[in-house]
Design a protein around this motif. Sequence first.
Motif, short mmCIF file in Angstrom:
data_model
loop_
_atom_site.label_atom_id
_atom_site.label_comp_id
_atom_site.label_asym_id
_atom_site.label_seq_id
_atom_site.Cartn_x
_atom_site.Cartn_y
_atom_site.Cartn_z
N GLN A 1 8.41 3.33 17.38
CA GLN A 1 9.33 2.20 17.32
C GLN A 1 8.69 0.91 16.82
O GLN A 1 9.41 0.03 16.31
N ALA A 2 7.38 0.78 16.94
CA ALA A 2 6.70 -0.41 16.43
C ALA A 2 6.72 -0.48 14.92
O ALA A 2 6.33 -1.50 14.34
N CYS A 3 7.19 0.58 14.26
CA CYS A 3 7.19 0.67 12.80
C CYS A 3 8.60 0.57 12.23
O CYS A 3 8.96 1.28 11.29
N GLU A 4 9.42 -0.29 12.81
CA GLU A 4 10.80 -0.43 12.37
C GLU A 4 10.86 -0.72 10.86
O GLU A 4 11.69 -0.17 10.14
N HIS A 5 9.99 -1.60 10.41
CA HIS A 5 9.84 -1.90 8.98
C HIS A 5 8.36 -1.78 8.64
O HIS A 5 7.52 -2.43 9.28
N SER A 6 8.05 -0.97 7.66
CA SER A 6 6.65 -0.64 7.36
C SER A 6 6.36 -0.85 5.88
O SER A 6 7.23 -0.66 5.03
N LEU A 7 5.12 -1.18 5.61
CA LEU A 7 4.68 -1.37 4.22
C LEU A 7 3.45 -0.52 3.98
O LEU A 7 2.44 -0.63 4.69
N SER A 8 3.53 0.35 2.98
CA SER A 8 2.37 1.09 2.50
C SER A 8 1.83 0.34 1.29
O SER A 8 2.57 0.11 0.32
N LEU A 9 0.57 -0.06 1.36
CA LEU A 9 -0.05 -0.86 0.30
C LEU A 9 -1.28 -0.12 -0.22
O LEU A 9 -2.21 0.17 0.55
N THR A 10 -1.29 0.21 -1.49
CA THR A 10 -2.42 0.92 -2.08
C THR A 10 -3.52 -0.06 -2.46
O THR A 10 -3.30 -0.99 -3.24
N GLY B 1 15.35 19.98 2.53
CA GLY B 1 16.64 19.79 1.90
C GLY B 1 17.23 18.40 2.03
O GLY B 1 18.24 18.09 1.39
N GLN B 2 16.64 17.55 2.84
CA GLN B 2 17.12 16.18 2.99
C GLN B 2 16.79 15.39 1.72
O GLN B 2 15.69 15.48 1.20
N PRO B 3 17.73 14.61 1.18
CA PRO B 3 17.44 13.85 -0.04
C PRO B 3 16.37 12.79 0.21
O PRO B 3 16.30 12.19 1.29
N PHE B 4 15.56 12.55 -0.81
CA PHE B 4 14.50 11.55 -0.71
C PHE B 4 14.21 10.98 -2.09
O PHE B 4 14.61 11.54 -3.11
N ARG B 5 13.51 9.86 -2.09
CA ARG B 5 13.04 9.27 -3.35
C ARG B 5 11.54 9.10 -3.27
O ARG B 5 10.98 8.87 -2.18
N SER B 6 10.88 9.21 -4.41
CA SER B 6 9.43 9.11 -4.47
C SER B 6 9.04 7.95 -5.38
O SER B 6 9.69 7.72 -6.42
N VAL B 7 8.01 7.24 -4.99
CA VAL B 7 7.49 6.12 -5.78
C VAL B 7 6.02 6.37 -6.04
O VAL B 7 5.21 6.45 -5.10
N ALA B 8 5.66 6.51 -7.31
CA ALA B 8 4.26 6.68 -7.68
C ALA B 8 3.59 5.31 -7.64
O ALA B 8 3.97 4.39 -8.38
N MET B 9 2.60 5.16 -6.76
CA MET B 9 2.01 3.85 -6.51
C MET B 9 0.67 3.71 -7.21
O MET B 9 -0.20 4.58 -7.12
N ALA B 10 0.49 2.59 -7.90
CA ALA B 10 -0.80 2.22 -8.47
C ALA B 10 -1.49 1.26 -7.51
O ALA B 10 -0.88 0.76 -6.55
N ALA B 11 -2.76 0.98 -7.74
CA ALA B 11 -3.47 0.01 -6.91
C ALA B 11 -2.77 -1.34 -6.99
O ALA B 11 -2.41 -1.81 -8.08
N GLY B 12 -2.54 -1.94 -5.82
CA GLY B 12 -1.83 -3.21 -5.74
C GLY B 12 -0.36 -3.08 -5.46
O GLY B 12 0.30 -4.07 -5.12
N ASP B 13 0.19 -1.86 -5.61
CA ASP B 13 1.61 -1.64 -5.36
C ASP B 13 1.90 -1.44 -3.87
O ASP B 13 1.07 -0.90 -3.13
N GLY B 14 3.09 -1.85 -3.47
CA GLY B 14 3.55 -1.61 -2.11
C GLY B 14 4.87 -0.89 -2.11
O GLY B 14 5.64 -0.97 -3.08
N VAL B 15 5.15 -0.17 -1.03
CA VAL B 15 6.47 0.39 -0.78
C VAL B 15 6.88 -0.01 0.63
O VAL B 15 6.16 0.27 1.59
N LEU B 16 8.00 -0.71 0.74
CA LEU B 16 8.53 -1.11 2.04
C LEU B 16 9.55 -0.06 2.47
O LEU B 16 10.42 0.32 1.68
#
Length: 214
Positions: free
Chosen positions: A109-118, A149-164
């Motif tokens: 629950q502490a990860c309600e909104h998360s950012l992955s940063l390369t 089978g659940q739909p998903f989207r993928s983001v190819a991340m370069a150094a400096g990119d984030g995905v929220l």
Amino acid sequence: MSLAETYRRDGSVALPALFPPEVLLAFYQMMQRDLQAAGRPLQGFTAQGPLLRRPAIEVYAMQYAPMLTFLWGLTPRVADVVGRPLLPTYAYFRAYQAGDVCRVHSDRQACEHSLSLTIAYGDERPWALSVATERTDVPRPVVAEDFAGQPFRSVAMAAGDGVLYQGTHHRHGRLDPNPNSWSAHLFLHWVEKDGRYADHAFDRVAIAQAAGRR
């Protein structure tokens, strides 16, 4: 469609070029030097849980306080995308090896909104993070190899990119093996200031639970 609208609709949004790669690499190198000088080399911070097939290096902000500058400093920027006031919870660093994956899962629950940063890649080969586009209202502690089978989207991340992404209610993971000899990442987490998980701000619940086990 705005970033906020995409985020609300899909549960995630790409934030390309969020940081200059040179800044992130300088932080990574500083962390290595500081921990080495403290007699705790980075290679000593290994952990393995159900998400990983083999141990990985993990360092938490409570073990290296300068990491909090990213978590606290990014709070207004992330709140703008989310569209709600946020409070930070916790952050950590992870280094993957070649061929590693991260199994599909939901966060606590502490990860309600998360950012992955390369931070950096050993061979500069972008590596994708995948996030389910369907919301799971009641998260289940299930770890799987794929989205079943659940739909998903993928983001190819370069150094400096984030995905929220909405880590608690949107399952996520890295399906493809890491194409680099190594990769370094920061993971930063927030909760809504007046939301259902507000008591997890500054990771108070986890800290209290840890204290109770002593």
